[in-house]
Write an enzyme that holds these catalytic residues in place. Structure first.
Site, mmCIF file in Angstrom:
data_model
loop_
_atom_site.group_PDB
_atom_site.id
_atom_site.type_symbol
_atom_site.label_atom_id
_atom_site.label_comp_id
_atom_site.label_asym_id
_atom_site.label_seq_id
_atom_site.Cartn_x
_atom_site.Cartn_y
_atom_site.Cartn_z
ATOM 1 N N ASP A 12 89.345 -46.345 -13.813
ATOM 2 C CA ASP A 12 88.324 -46.049 -13.408
ATOM 3 C C ASP A 12 87.289 -45.684 -14.598
ATOM 4 O O ASP A 12 87.052 -45.776 -15.573
ATOM 5 C CB ASP A 12 89.330 -44.861 -13.779
ATOM 6 C CG ASP A 12 89.019 -43.036 -12.943
ATOM 7 O OD1 ASP A 12 88.963 -43.210 -11.275
ATOM 8 O OD2 ASP A 12 88.167 -42.022 -13.891
ATOM 9 N N ASP A 127 84.712 -45.894 -7.390
ATOM 10 C CA ASP A 127 84.663 -45.986 -8.847
ATOM 11 C C ASP A 127 86.256 -46.044 -9.095
ATOM 12 O O ASP A 127 85.879 -46.609 -10.656
ATOM 13 C CB ASP A 127 83.638 -44.999 -8.926
ATOM 14 C CG ASP A 127 84.576 -43.415 -9.145
ATOM 15 O OD1 ASP A 127 85.706 -43.490 -8.441
ATOM 16 O OD2 ASP A 127 84.320 -42.448 -10.329
ATOM 17 N N GLU A 128 86.859 -46.464 -8.657
ATOM 18 C CA GLU A 128 88.883 -46.713 -9.347
ATOM 19 C C GLU A 128 89.524 -48.337 -8.087
ATOM 20 O O GLU A 128 88.707 -47.662 -7.373
ATOM 21 C CB GLU A 128 88.815 -45.459 -9.209
ATOM 22 C CG GLU A 128 88.970 -44.396 -8.325
ATOM 23 C CD GLU A 128 90.003 -43.455 -8.480
ATOM 24 O OE1 GLU A 128 91.478 -43.834 -8.316
ATOM 25 O OE2 GLU A 128 89.648 -42.804 -9.133
#
Length: 415
Positions: A12, A127-128
């Site tokens: 993350d 974003d992860e």
DNA sequence: TCTGGGGTCCTAGGACCC
DNA sequence: TCTGGGGTCCTAGGACCC
């Protein structure tokens, strides 16, 4: 040789949008900064070479925070919070507009950096990601008496690679499955690395609130609280049958498994989109009659944007739908399945217009959206079963009549 | 101080078919 | 003719996630 141990990482990026912005505006480092809102608050370059930034106290509108820096979070502001509310908590926070193109660029960069170390990656948004480390060289190594030693070194190498290529930090959780890794990546955020095995569940997972489990949202959280269940450990104490009685077979079983850290979902490296949509929230609530021209223009524009998205990505949709949100925040959807999938703006506009006629437009609207579902690739879509189109006819008349004439809404030959 | 935009998956009922 | 079960498609809404 012992069976291979499964090691899944969840990575993350830390305060991703905000961190990307800080690379651009390093003078903001350490300050409360929030990302969100519309276009109107771009930084202004000044004659002395510095920049002037908008602050939350100047904001008027309906935007929400997409990301806040850790300095801003200290004031209690957080993702999904309305900007007006955030302004009350931290008026001096710098407000920056979102720049998705830039975030996507950094997203590609960090994913490429990860792939150099471990190529089996599941995308979970900008974003992860999940990463299957099981087959990476060294992952099964035992360092001293520590079976997780090898995998820890790999995760550290991933973090180093991400920082080297993007200048950004991330947090990683490594455990035997996705569910636990998702929880673990948050345990030492920001810039953390947490490796857990089944043996750590009781001490590290069970004390946490149930809401930390990915899949227990606001509603389930409230229901569980009403049953006296606050922590994952308390959830784990309840018998499977007890949970099934209260939450149904599927969700009850899943809750039980989740609380015990059981999850065998694979890391999925490729998936096809199911739907695409465009929606917009108006700056002020609009009425189908009084604001007919404005609504019609927005409606057409959404259809054109959706068509462009479909064409650019090479898809067609066979189910076209609309989404309306009224001034009381009630949301309704209507959709219609066509005989042929389409990516044509006029065809989408036509189908969406038919859907619109099935809604009572007496109330003011706050949001309007258009969606394409049942997607197929634009290439090689030769065969289509005729059955589906035949079965549509009889049900068409079921729609309740719209009290306000939806045709007032139309700004072109949509019907 | 009212709450964005883009998604996925699940449920449930009715139509329709075998 | 009646009853029932299984399966699929379509539609609407809702929970949840990033």
């Amino acid at each position: 040789m012992p069976p291979r141990r499964r090691w899944i990482a969840h990575l993350d990026m830390d305060a991703f949008y905000a961190s990307v912005e800080l690379l651009r505006y390093p003078e903001l480092k350490g300050q409360p900064v929030v990302i969100g809102g519309g276009r109107r608050h771009q930084p202004v370059p000044l004659a002395d070479g510095t920049r002037r930034f908008a602050t939350l106290r100047d904001y008027q509108g309906r935007g929400v925070i997409t990301t806040a820096t850790y300095a801003a979070r200290a004031y209690g502001v957080n993702s999904a919070m309305g900007l007006m509310k955030a302004a009350a908590l931290c008026p001096q926070a710098v407000l920056l507009p979102v720049d998705f193109d830039e975030y996507r660029r950094y997203s590609r960069l960090f994913k490429a950096a990860v792939a150099e170390v471990a190529p089996v990656i599941e995308d979970r948004g900008i974003d992860e990601i999940y990463i299957d480390l099981s087959a990476v060289a060294g992952a099964q190594d035992v360092v001293g008496h520590d079976a997780s030693g090898g995998v820890r070194a790999i995760a550290q190498e991933i973090r180093n690679n991400v920082r080297r290529s993007t200048g950004l930090s991330c947090s990683i959780g490594v455990t035997p499955n996705k569910l636990l890794s998702k929880i673990a990546s948050e345990l030492d955020k920001p810039d953390g690395l947490t490796v857990l095995t089944e043996a750590d569940i009781a001490t590290r997972i069970w004390p946490l609130p149930v809401r930390r489990i990915n899949g227990i949202g606001p509603k389930a959280g409230i229901r569980l609280a009403a049953l006296g269940i606050a922590t994952i450990g308390e959830l784990a104490e309840r018998p499977r049958a007890w949970l099934v009685e209260r939450f149904g077979r599927s969700y009850g079983r899943w809750l039980h498994d989740a609380a015990h850290g059981v999850d065998d979902r694979p890391v999925v490296t490729h998936s096809e989109p199911v739907s695409m949509s465009r929606e917009t929230t108006f700056e002020r609530d609009l009425h189908a009659v009084a604001d007919k021209a404005e609504l019609g223009a927005v409606f057409t524009q959404l259809c054109e944007q959706l068509a462009a998205d479909l064409q650019r990505k090479g898809y067609r949709g066979r189910t076209i739908g609309i989404k309306l949100r009224f001034d009381d925040f009630r949301t309704v959807t209507r959709d219609q399945t066509l005989a042929e999938a389409t990516a044509d703006a006029a065809a989408i506009r036509r189908a969406a217009g038919v859907c619109l006629k099935r809604v009572d437009l007496g109330r003011r609207l706050r949001l309007l959206g258009v969606r394409a579902g049942s997607l197929t690739r634009a290439q090689g879509e030769a065969k289509r079963d005729a059955k589906a189109s035949d079965s549509r006819g009889p049900r068409r008349s079921d729609a309740p009549p719209a009290r306000v004439e939806a045709s007032l809404f139309d700004d072109e030959a949509a019907s």
